[in-house]
Design a protein around this motif. Structure first.
Motif, PDB file in Angstrom:
ATOM      1  N   GLN A  77       0.829  -1.204   0.000  1.00  0.00           N
ATOM      2  CA  GLN A  77       0.000   0.000   0.000  1.00  0.00           C
ATOM      3  C   GLN A  77       0.864   1.256   0.000  1.00  0.00           C
ATOM      4  O   GLN A  77       0.556   2.234  -0.688  1.00  0.00           O
ATOM      5  CB  GLN A  77      -0.933   0.010   1.202  1.00  0.00           C
ATOM      6  N   SER A 104       2.572   1.682  -3.482  1.00  0.00           N
ATOM      7  CA  SER A 104       1.609   2.180  -4.467  1.00  0.00           C
ATOM      8  C   SER A 104       1.351   3.662  -4.273  1.00  0.00           C
ATOM      9  O   SER A 104       1.276   4.433  -5.248  1.00  0.00           O
ATOM     10  CB  SER A 104       0.295   1.401  -4.362  1.00  0.00           C
ATOM     11  N   ALA A 105       1.229   4.098  -3.029  1.00  0.00           N
ATOM     12  CA  ALA A 105       0.961   5.509  -2.753  1.00  0.00           C
ATOM     13  C   ALA A 105       2.137   6.384  -3.158  1.00  0.00           C
ATOM     14  O   ALA A 105       1.957   7.488  -3.686  1.00  0.00           O
ATOM     15  CB  ALA A 105       0.647   5.690  -1.266  1.00  0.00           C
ATOM     16  N   ASP A 110       1.802   9.302  -6.497  1.00  0.00           N
ATOM     17  CA  ASP A 110       1.913  10.765  -6.342  1.00  0.00           C
ATOM     18  C   ASP A 110       3.390  11.132  -6.224  1.00  0.00           C
ATOM     19  O   ASP A 110       3.895  11.391  -5.136  1.00  0.00           O
ATOM     20  CB  ASP A 110       1.140  11.215  -5.106  1.00  0.00           C
ATOM     21  N   ARG A 138       4.770  14.202  -4.123  1.00  0.00           N
ATOM     22  CA  ARG A 138       4.434  14.342  -2.701  1.00  0.00           C
ATOM     23  C   ARG A 138       5.673  14.284  -1.823  1.00  0.00           C
ATOM     24  O   ARG A 138       6.613  13.529  -2.099  1.00  0.00           O
ATOM     25  CB  ARG A 138       3.470  13.226  -2.293  1.00  0.00           C
ATOM     26  N   TRP A 176       6.994  13.086   1.759  1.00  0.00           N
ATOM     27  CA  TRP A 176       6.639  12.174   2.847  1.00  0.00           C
ATOM     28  C   TRP A 176       7.436  12.528   4.092  1.00  0.00           C
ATOM     29  O   TRP A 176       8.628  12.838   4.020  1.00  0.00           O
ATOM     30  CB  TRP A 176       6.936  10.737   2.451  1.00  0.00           C
ATOM     31  N   SER A 193       8.876  11.918  -4.211  1.00  0.00           N
ATOM     32  CA  SER A 193       8.234  11.029  -3.239  1.00  0.00           C
ATOM     33  C   SER A 193       9.181   9.908  -2.820  1.00  0.00           C
ATOM     34  O   SER A 193       9.256   9.547  -1.642  1.00  0.00           O
ATOM     35  CB  SER A 193       6.944  10.449  -3.822  1.00  0.00           C
TER      36      SER A 193
END
Length: 319
Positions: free
Chosen positions: A107, A110-111, A115, A118, A120, A211
């Protein structure tokens, strides 16, 4: 040999080899971008998990200064972090904490790729393992987990009151004059990465790396060059960064995988040594040094398909 290896590929490789105290020799082959610009030996790469060695050195410098003890509980410094109860600082650095690898959680992966622009935070990355069980009891086994080094980075920041990026700069890169090494996105712009994981265009000119860089952070977010990495690993082996006692701890290799504290046990063509490798979409890296002789070896690639183990063995044979 390098020209033959990169033929037909989108990216390329940079290799550095230094033996018996001789000046390091640098070779480059392939492309640095989609326009076909030739790779140069001093080009910058995202070096992925080689970052862990830098983070471990920073922690051990704090141990040398008496600010941290390796057997301190991690919960003393980051009590709100997931799964840290019963885990020590040492167990973070030698991968014996039992805390699952956040980078292996589908998960989160994939995130991050969905994006690419982004930013993090370490806390957001750690949230990926918050609901999981430990893989094993702390100290009972050794299993590689990037989560350990995100936690180690937070410990550094808590103890010093300064960002990890500032600690790396003042403690390592500035003293060694590593002018092209920094924690992304503060470092130099890396060459174009070529990877099918980056989306339909499969390169970082179309899909930003932000990201990936920020989620990797203390576990994999440094940008560097072959020259700077050879300087860093030779300085580490020569005792320029840590006390003899701290180096003994760092190179006390444990388990079948041979984990030290932010290092792996490595065999170079001239004998045993230590180092670290890493990979992120579009980048593959490996660096090692032999303490007795200062022999040093670095290989950096900007394409996923270019640096399998067979290629590294071929470079060793050429050594």
């Amino acid at each position: 040999m390098l020209d033959d290896v990169v033929a037909g590929h989108a990216g390329g490789v940079v290799v550095a080899i230094g033996r018996d105290g001789e000046p390091v020799r640098f070779c480059a082959a392939g492309r640095a971008d989609t326009r076909g610009t030739p790779l140069e030996p001093d080009d910058a790469f995202l070096v992925a998990s080689i970052t862990k060695t830098f983070t471990a050195v920073t922690v051990l410098q704090l141990v040398d200064a008496g600010a941290i003890a390796l057997d301190d509980p991690v919960a003393r410094y980051v009590p709100d972090a997931p799964l840290v109860d019963g885990v020590t600082v040492r167990q973070l650095l030698d991968h014996s904490s039992g805390i699952p690898d956040y980078a292996a959680q589908p998960q989160l992966s994939s995130a991050v790729l969905a994006d690419p622009a982004r930013s993090w935070t370490p806390q957001e990355a750690l949230a990926a393992v918050a609901g999981l069980d430990r893989d094993f009891a702390p100290g009972s086994e050794h299993e590689y987990s990037s989560t350990n080094f995100v936690l180690a980075g937070l410990v550094v920041e808590k103890v010093t009151g300064r960002s990890l990026a500032e600690n790396l700069r003042t403690r390592i890169t500035a003293p060694l004059r590593l002018t092209t090494t920094a924690l992304a996105p503060d470092g130099p712009e890396p060459v174009t990465a070529f990877s099918q994981e980056l989306g339909p265009d499969a390169n970082s000119e179309k899909t930003p790396l932000h990201s990936l860089e920020t989620v990797a952070w203390a576990a994999g977010g440094i940008v560097s060059t072959a020259q700077d990495l050879t300087t860093f690993f030779r300085a580490l082996a020569a005792g320029e960064l840590l006390s003899p006692a701290a180096m003994d701890e760092m190179t006390d290799f444990q388990g079948r995988s041979g984990f030290g504290l932010g290092l792996w046990r490595v065999r170079l063509p001239t004998g045993p040594g230590y180092g670290h490798g890493g990979d992120l979409p579009g980048f593959d890296s490996f660096a090692a040094v032999r303490e007795e002789s200062g022999d040093v070896f670095v290989v950096l690639s900007n394409e996923d398909d270019l640096v399998p183990h067979q290629f590294k063995r071929a470079v060793f044979r050429a050594w």
